[in-house]
Structure formats: C-alpha cells, structure tokens
Scaffold this active site. Sequence first.
Site, short mmCIF file in Angstrom:
data_model
loop_
_atom_site.label_atom_id
_atom_site.label_comp_id
_atom_site.label_asym_id
_atom_site.label_seq_id
_atom_site.Cartn_x
_atom_site.Cartn_y
_atom_site.Cartn_z
N LYS A 1 48.17 40.43 54.95
CA LYS A 1 46.94 41.13 54.58
C LYS A 1 45.75 40.57 55.35
CE LYS A 1 44.75 42.66 50.23
NZ LYS A 1 44.90 42.59 48.75
N SER B 1 44.71 46.87 46.40
CA SER B 1 43.95 46.78 47.64
C SER B 1 44.81 46.52 48.87
CB SER B 1 42.91 45.67 47.53
OG SER B 1 43.54 44.40 47.36
N SER C 1 47.07 44.68 42.99
CA SER C 1 46.96 45.03 44.40
C SER C 1 48.23 44.91 45.22
CB SER C 1 45.86 44.19 45.07
OG SER C 1 44.59 44.59 44.60
#
Length: 431
Positions: A63, A140, A164
Amino acid sequence: MTASSRDRLEQALVKIADPAGEGARSCLTVYADEARKAADAADARIKSGGSRGPLDGAVITIKDLFDIKGEVTRAGSKVLPARSKPATADAAIVTRLREAGAVIAAKTNMTEFAYSGLGANPHYGTPGNPADRKRVPGGSSSGAAVAVGDGVGEIAIGTDTGGSTRIPAAFCGVTGFKPTVKRVPRTGAFPLSFTLDSIGPIARSVADCANADAILAGETPSPLSPPALGDVRVGLVQSYPIEGLDDVVGKAYPLALARLGSHWKGSDITLDALSIMHTANERGGVAPPEAYAIHRTLLAEAGEGVDPNVRARLLRSEKISAADYILALRDRERGIAQMDALFDKVDVLVMPTVQIVAPTMDEVSTPESFNKRNVQALMNTAIWNFFDTCAISLPIRLGNALPVGLMLVGRHGGDRKLLAIAAAVEKQLEA
C-alpha cells in the site's frame, strides 16, 4: 506457483502497463528493475534448494502508505509529499518481506490518508472494481484489492483501521485479513489512528494470507491445520449487522450459511458489547480525533489540496474534547474485555463483511451519497477494529451477480486459530 518468479513478475508488469487495464490507477509506483533483480535472486535460491519459504519469489504489492527508503511516502495524497522528507529506512514490514524473499512489484493506490471505506481517490484516479469497472473497489486499500483481483502478483499488503483490507476484499471478490493490532509492527506505516491501525494481507486464498501474515508478524510460516467444522463453536451474529443487507448480499449470505450449516452447528449471538462501542462513538470515537490530530496542521496550511470527502471527515472531529477522547479509550478497554469474554463461549463469529455490494462510482459522486455509502461500507467491519479482534473476509461465490464477503471474527490474539477455521470454511464454500 509453477512458473518462475521472474515469469510471474513479467506477467504482472505487463498487466500494470496495459493501457486498457487498471494498472495506472491501481499501482502508483512500479519497481520494475528492483523487482526483476529480486525475482532472479529468488529463482536462483529456489533452484539451488535454498528457498527462504513460501514467500520466496512471491510477487506482491504494498500500500502507498508504507515507507521505502529514499522515497517520500504519499499515502494517496498530492499535498503530503510536498511537505515530507524521503524515508530514511524501509517500513518494518517491508524489511520482513524482503528478508523472506518477496518480490515487491509496486505500491498500490489508496483512499487519501486511508480515510474511507469506498476507495475513491480524486488525485490519482479510482481503480475500477475487477467485477465491474464502473463500481468502486472499496477502501482504503483500493489498489491492493484491484491488483489481486486482476492477477497483479499473488498478495497485496494493506492496512485496516475500520475495514480497509476486508471491505475491498469483499467488494472485489478476494480474501482480506485484519490481524490483532499488536501482531504486526507499524513502524514506517503512515498512520490514520495510533490505536486502531493494523496491517494485513489481501490475497486469493486463506493460505496465502496466512503465509503473508506470518512473515509480517515475524513468525516462520507453517501450513494451517484446519479443524473439523463440526468441532467449531460458531456464533451467528444477529441484530443490525444483518438488518441492512441489500438484495444481493441478502440472498448470498443465507446461501453461504446454508452451505455451511450441514458442517457446523451455529447458534444465534447478539453482541451486547455493541452498546459500549456506541457510547464511545457518541463521544466522538477513537480514530476520528486521532486522525484529526495527525492532520491538523496540514489541514490548516494546505487543506484545500485534500480530497474534499476526506477533509470533511477530518474536520468533523475538530472540536472533540480531550476528555471525551480519553473516555472513549476507556470505553474501548471495557469493550475489549467484554468481547473477549464472549469468546469463552464461541470460537468464531460469523456475519456479512459488508451490508451492500460495491456502489457504482456515480452512486458516490456527491458528498451526501458518498457519506451514506461510506457509512454502509464500514458498518460491520469497524466493529472489530474497536474491539481489537482478528477478522477475515472470504468471497461468497454462489451465483451472486456481484462479489459478496463472508466475515469470520476470532478472539483478540487468536489470529492463527481464526486463519485455520477460515481455511476450513473456504474449502466448504468452494466445494
């Protein structure tokens, strides 16, 4: 993995570069040269009998909020890089992945500052859901789930503060794991909440999630030993987590329970501890004031450059008092203890990961519609961040038109036990 690491990496790089695909939106930084060197080294080790384990040569993504030495960490933002210095060291989990022989192919897109469950990003583009490119991917860890769903490598590493890893896994039809917070070190991960942030994998199988989780946690990976489901005490969560299901989830979830019902004996469970969580949230919660504290100066000095939906969420916490925040933390301590006591009676809790399927991008195009869908996306997953349990989302593939997730929740600290149960459930869902 039958093909070589280098071959699988090249396939991933082709998918990332394909202008007809989502690579430009799902993968923001591509490490082609470094990844090729790492893949060749892994292939040489494996050929000589010196493999470092199941992640040696695995093609993965990370990420956009994890530090890479010498790079400025973006966290999905346009304004943050201009205000930051390059990282002086790799994030702790990046170091562990490299030591395990993993091949880091790219950094993946995300909601700015990791602050929404839908995955929209106006700065770098929102990657389209693999099941329907007109739909959001969930967030996310949006690019992470899209990369896995599109076959860009085997595993993606994301974070989970309110859902997320699990929300995008559910929306994109893959598997996402949220560990107990203390299990994985967060050094070098740009924070959203000092209290709730956790780091976990998204992959196409429970086994891949378990292997990645072991490396992230500093453990030696070992095969899971799935239990007989008939020996597992299953709590089927009732009340509001199953009361707001849309038509697709409302059909898929009972089908999954019916498929599993002949293998386990589930009992209905009402989560009394939810009242404690609601009290904490009425005070302003835990993550919102922490997120505002992290970004307060940036909002004052460069807030106009922040995603308007994210900025609005951050500013809603501007006036939460220190006293209310402290009391919310105390509420959480009581809630964790009460929820932990429930796991004296059950081994796993079961509920839908998300109450709705992935909305279309048009359905979240206004602030009002965005807020409504974001609340729906986070409704079920955020419960388990508050109580600091471990949780995993498995894909339900029983004829549903769009991906739906089945969430299994385990005791605080019982991560490996939950993963073993999840492997047993996964086998029956795929039977």
